[in-house]
Scaffold this motif. Structure first.
Motif, PDB file in Angstrom:
ATOM      1  N   PRO A  33       0.823  -1.215   0.000  1.00 40.17           N
ATOM      2  CA  PRO A  33       0.000   0.000   0.000  1.00 40.17           C
ATOM      3  C   PRO A  33       0.859   1.268   0.000  1.00 40.17           C
ATOM      4  O   PRO A  33       1.926   1.312   0.603  1.00 40.17           O
ATOM      5  N   LEU A  34       0.374   2.297  -0.681  1.00 38.17           N
ATOM      6  CA  LEU A  34       1.075   3.580  -0.729  1.00 38.17           C
ATOM      7  C   LEU A  34       1.193   4.177   0.665  1.00 38.17           C
ATOM      8  O   LEU A  34       2.266   4.623   1.065  1.00 38.17           O
ATOM      9  N   VAL A  35       0.091   4.211   1.398  1.00 39.08           N
ATOM     10  CA  VAL A  35       0.089   4.824   2.728  1.00 39.08           C
ATOM     11  C   VAL A  35       0.437   3.788   3.788  1.00 39.08           C
ATOM     12  O   VAL A  35       0.149   2.608   3.646  1.00 39.08           O
ATOM     13  N   GLY A  36       1.113   4.253   4.836  1.00 32.13           N
ATOM     14  CA  GLY A  36       1.462   3.369   5.938  1.00 32.13           C
ATOM     15  C   GLY A  36       2.710   2.537   5.699  1.00 32.13           C
ATOM     16  O   GLY A  36       3.081   1.728   6.532  1.00 32.13           O
ATOM     17  N   THR A  37       3.369   2.726   4.583  1.00 36.16           N
ATOM     18  CA  THR A  37       4.583   1.982   4.250  1.00 36.16           C
ATOM     19  C   THR A  37       5.766   2.933   4.274  1.00 36.16           C
ATOM     20  O   THR A  37       5.668   4.050   3.786  1.00 36.16           O
ATOM     21  N   GLU A  38       6.870   2.493   4.862  1.00 38.49           N
ATOM     22  CA  GLU A  38       8.085   3.308   4.774  1.00 38.49           C
ATOM     23  C   GLU A  38       8.780   2.946   3.469  1.00 38.49           C
ATOM     24  O   GLU A  38       9.168   1.804   3.248  1.00 38.49           O
ATOM     25  N   TRP A  39       8.928   3.939   2.601  1.00 34.66           N
ATOM     26  CA  TRP A  39       9.567   3.775   1.304  1.00 34.66           C
ATOM     27  C   TRP A  39      10.986   4.329   1.379  1.00 34.66           C
ATOM     28  O   TRP A  39      11.222   5.354   2.005  1.00 34.66           O
ATOM     29  N   VAL A  40      11.936   3.669   0.717  1.00 35.56           N
ATOM     30  CA  VAL A  40      13.326   4.112   0.687  1.00 35.56           C
ATOM     31  C   VAL A  40      13.686   4.471  -0.752  1.00 35.56           C
ATOM     32  O   VAL A  40      13.509   3.663  -1.667  1.00 35.56           O
TER      33      VAL A  40
END
Length: 143
Positions: A33-40
């Motif tokens: 999911p786009l929201v709630g995920t830590e993206w690097v």
């Protein structure tokens, strides 16, 4: 020489059974999911990221936040439509960084993003049809 139809069916079934077990097949990726995920961040404008940059969106607060190599940043975001995202101006701490130019371009560029795609664990942020940022979700190790 005439082959019996059962021979053909058995051979085909064996072929498909072996092919389905092949480790060379890619596993089906379920989008993160786009929201709630830590993206690097892995790329900006087609070039490798200069250090570790993260981005996390919180649907409940309508805010995004993250870290650059040496600063924290945050701002507001909206999801105006399917696969569309808009970032408000980022505010950040101002610790001196050697990659300050990269950081400035990164933060300023967020405000120009208008769309996104997610393929498995890869997030792509897009500006007017062009890929600007590529993020990945880091692997999670369960002990």
């Amino acid at each position: 020489m005439k082959h019996h139809p059962i021979y053909f069916l058995a051979t085909a079934a064996l072929f498909f059974a072996l092919a389905s077990c092949c480790p060379c097949r890619k596993a089906v990726k379920h989008p993160v999911p786009l929201v709630g995920t830590e993206w690097v961040l892995t790329e900006m404008d087609g070039k490798p990221a200069a250090g570790r940059y993260t981005l996390t969106l919180d649907r409940q607060t309508g805010r995004y936040q993250g870290r650059t190599s040496c600063n924290s940043y945050s701002g507001e975001f909206t999801l105006p439509g399917t696969k569309q995202v808009s970032f408000g101006d980022a505010v950040s701490t101002r610790v001196y960084c050697q990659d300050a130019g990269f950081e400035s371009r990164f933060l300023a560029g967020l405000g120009e993003i208008d769309a996104y795609t997610i393929d498995g664990t890869v997030l792509v942020l897009i500006r007017r049809g062009d890929v600007v940022y590529v993020f990945e979700r880091p692997s999670v190790t369960i002990l």
